[in-house]
Design a protein around this motif. Structure first.
Motif, PDB file in Angstrom:
ATOM      1  N   LEU A   9      69.166  25.105  52.683  1.00 48.62           N
ATOM      2  CA  LEU A   9      69.269  26.522  53.045  1.00 48.62           C
ATOM      3  C   LEU A   9      69.059  27.396  51.817  1.00 48.62           C
ATOM      4  O   LEU A   9      68.289  28.356  51.848  1.00 48.62           O
ATOM      5  N   HIS A  10      69.720  27.022  50.714  1.00 47.43           N
ATOM      6  CA  HIS A  10      69.534  27.812  49.494  1.00 47.43           C
ATOM      7  C   HIS A  10      68.122  27.659  48.945  1.00 47.43           C
ATOM      8  O   HIS A  10      67.496  28.639  48.540  1.00 47.43           O
ATOM      9  N   VAL A  82      72.819  36.950  44.735  1.00 47.62           N
ATOM     10  CA  VAL A  82      72.708  38.104  45.632  1.00 47.62           C
ATOM     11  C   VAL A  82      71.286  38.257  46.150  1.00 47.62           C
ATOM     12  O   VAL A  82      71.060  38.483  47.357  1.00 47.62           O
ATOM     13  N   PHE A  83      70.297  38.111  45.275  1.00 46.82           N
ATOM     14  CA  PHE A  83      68.907  38.229  45.727  1.00 46.82           C
ATOM     15  C   PHE A  83      68.506  37.043  46.596  1.00 46.82           C
ATOM     16  O   PHE A  83      67.711  37.202  47.534  1.00 46.82           O
ATOM     17  N   ASP A  84      69.054  35.871  46.338  1.00 48.02           N
ATOM     18  CA  ASP A  84      68.845  34.742  47.245  1.00 48.02           C
ATOM     19  C   ASP A  84      69.422  35.075  48.624  1.00 48.02           C
ATOM     20  O   ASP A  84      68.808  34.777  49.658  1.00 48.02           O
ATOM     21  N   PHE A  85      70.580  35.699  48.633  1.00 49.91           N
ATOM     22  CA  PHE A  85      71.228  36.056  49.895  1.00 49.91           C
ATOM     23  C   PHE A  85      70.432  37.144  50.630  1.00 49.91           C
ATOM     24  O   PHE A  85      70.356  37.132  51.867  1.00 49.91           O
ATOM     25  N   ARG A 256      74.531  29.150  40.582  1.00 45.77           N
ATOM     26  CA  ARG A 256      73.873  30.140  41.445  1.00 45.77           C
ATOM     27  C   ARG A 256      73.884  29.672  42.901  1.00 45.77           C
ATOM     28  O   ARG A 256      74.191  30.442  43.818  1.00 45.77           O
ATOM     29  N   LYS A 257      73.531  28.422  43.115  1.00 52.45           N
ATOM     30  CA  LYS A 257      73.507  27.849  44.453  1.00 52.45           C
ATOM     31  C   LYS A 257      74.907  27.866  45.063  1.00 52.45           C
ATOM     32  O   LYS A 257      75.081  28.177  46.253  1.00 52.45           O
ATOM     33  N   LEU A 258      75.918  27.547  44.257  1.00 51.30           N
ATOM     34  CA  LEU A 258      77.292  27.522  44.756  1.00 51.30           C
ATOM     35  C   LEU A 258      77.772  28.916  45.148  1.00 51.30           C
ATOM     36  O   LEU A 258      78.481  29.075  46.149  1.00 51.30           O
ATOM     37  N   ILE A 259      77.399  29.932  44.368  1.00 45.15           N
ATOM     38  CA  ILE A 259      77.773  31.302  44.723  1.00 45.15           C
ATOM     39  C   ILE A 259      77.085  31.722  46.020  1.00 45.15           C
ATOM     40  O   ILE A 259      77.696  32.355  46.895  1.00 45.15           O
ATOM     41  N   PHE A 260      75.814  31.359  46.176  1.00 45.51           N
ATOM     42  CA  PHE A 260      75.115  31.639  47.438  1.00 45.51           C
ATOM     43  C   PHE A 260      75.876  31.022  48.605  1.00 45.51           C
ATOM     44  O   PHE A 260      76.104  31.671  49.634  1.00 45.51           O
ATOM     45  N   MET A 261      76.281  29.773  48.458  1.00 48.57           N
ATOM     46  CA  MET A 261      76.978  29.100  49.548  1.00 48.57           C
ATOM     47  C   MET A 261      78.361  29.706  49.775  1.00 48.57           C
ATOM     48  O   MET A 261      78.840  29.768  50.919  1.00 48.57           O
TER      49      MET A 261
END
Length: 381
Positions: A9-10, A82-85, A256-261
């Protein structure tokens, strides 16, 4: 199966223009103003040096979530997430349900001058996270206008933490930390703070399968001049997200991936009200963080007529558009109790550096033995 789906997903929505530790403000601004039409982008105001600060609004749901990142200019990991989100909200099939339920107001970066200079503080050398009540800075005034106008039901305060933190009693690096800030000096728990704790407990359950024993609970000392404490005191359930160190991840792409999740699971939890399945006790089961790490520990160095350990911490220096990590000696002792993200044992190795190289505060780029050179400097971040 769930693990691989979340990781993919990320990967599917990772913003390709952002990588590493230094994010040029020009790139960030270009990304903001070129967001798809589903996002309502508004220029909020100007920083001390006249750079634009933006808000990004998306969604039409009744649940209002305020999100802000990089109020400290050298804390870039959460901004990448945030931009990934944003990419997820614009393109994922399940995003429609989220946006029907939720309205997000996001400040992708609050401190553009600090971003440009890669400094914690703004251009007036003021920590914006210690200015919530004084309101001495234009960025702080703009932020107050945002939360007073938007009236959020939840507030997400996004930061980076240093590499020195580990999880208490586990001797592991704290790759993520969370906090439900206090709303008063007695650090009492009211309904709003309890809900923030429940959301954190939910995120901890979801993310611990990736980083067991590497999620920590941040100190809840009360300071009303901190933004999170102020918002909590205004009865807004507020959560501090801290992106920490993942092993061998100084560019913080794993974090970064962990914050997205974490963003994904917190929002999904709020939408489904599954945070109420968790308790205050679940929150306090998350281990506290403590200062238990340095970047490098050199063990059993023979310096002069002593055998000592040398602890090294990196200082980050902006060179062009990249960050150099410069290794400075933090401590020299016998049997240092701190852990190193990298440890090198020099037992039975003859050191060829001058004794004068080993002083607290010295830059130590390498350690030379008769047969090897151990480089301590990191580059290209």
């Amino acid at each position: 199966m769930e693990h691989s789906l979340e990781i993919s997903l990320h990967q599917n929505f990772k913003e390709a223009q952002l990588a590493g530790r230094y994010l040029p403000i020009e790139v960030l601004e270009s990304l903001v103003i070129n967001l798809p039409s589903v996002f309502e982008v508004r220029e909020l105001g100007k920083s001390v040096e006249g750079r634009n600060i933006y808000t990004v609004k998306v969604g039409s749901g009744k649940t209002k979530i305020l999100v802000w990142s990089q109020m400290h200019g050298n804390e870039s990991t959460t901004t990448k997430a945030v931009f990934d989100f944003f990419n997820f909200l614009a393109n994922a099939e399940e995003a429609k349900e989220i946006l029907d339920h939720t309205t997000f107001l996001v400040i992708p970066y609050l401190n553009p001058d600090g971003i440009k200079a890669y400094t914690r503080e703004n251009a007036n050398v003021i920590d914006l996270n210690r200015d919530a009540r004084d309101l001495s800075q234009p960025e702080s005034i703009l932020f107050k206008q945002v939360y007073e106008g938007f009236q959020p039901e939840y507030a997400f305060n996004l930061h980076d933490q240093r590499t020195i933190y580990g999880t208490k009693n586990y001797n592991k690096t704290s790759s993520l930390s969370f906090l439900a800030p206090a709303y008063n000096s007695d650090r009492e728990i009211n309904k709003n703070r309890e809900e923030a704790m429940q959301i954190i407990a939910l995120m901890n359950q979801k993310l611990s399968k990736y980083i067991p024993e590497q999620i920590g609970r941040y100190d809840d000392g009360f300071n009303l001049n901190c933004v999170g404490d102020t918002l909590q005191s205004l009865n807004i359930p507020t959560i501090l997200f801290e992106a920490g160190h993942f092993p061998e991840d100084y560019d913080r792409e794993e974090t970064r991936k962990l914050i997205f999740m974490a963003l994904y699971h917190s929002v999904k939890g709020i939408m489904g009200e599954t945070q109420y399945n968790f308790s205050i006790e679940d929150y306090y089961l998350i281990p506290e963080i403590e200062k238990s790490f340095v970047d490098v520990v050199l063990r059993n160095l023979a310096i002069g007529n002593k055998i000592v350990d040398v602890a090294v911490l990196y200082q980050e220096k902006l060179v062009g558009n990249r960050i150099e990590f410069l290794p400075f000696i933090e401590k020299i002792e016998t049997n240092i109790s701190l852990f190193g993200h990298r440890e090198i044992d020099f037992t039975h190795k003859k050191i060829e550096n001058a004794v004068a190289d080993f002083k607290v505060g010295n830059l130590l780029n390498s350690v030379k033995t008769e047969t090897e050179i151990f480089s301590l400097k990191l580059t290209n971040y």
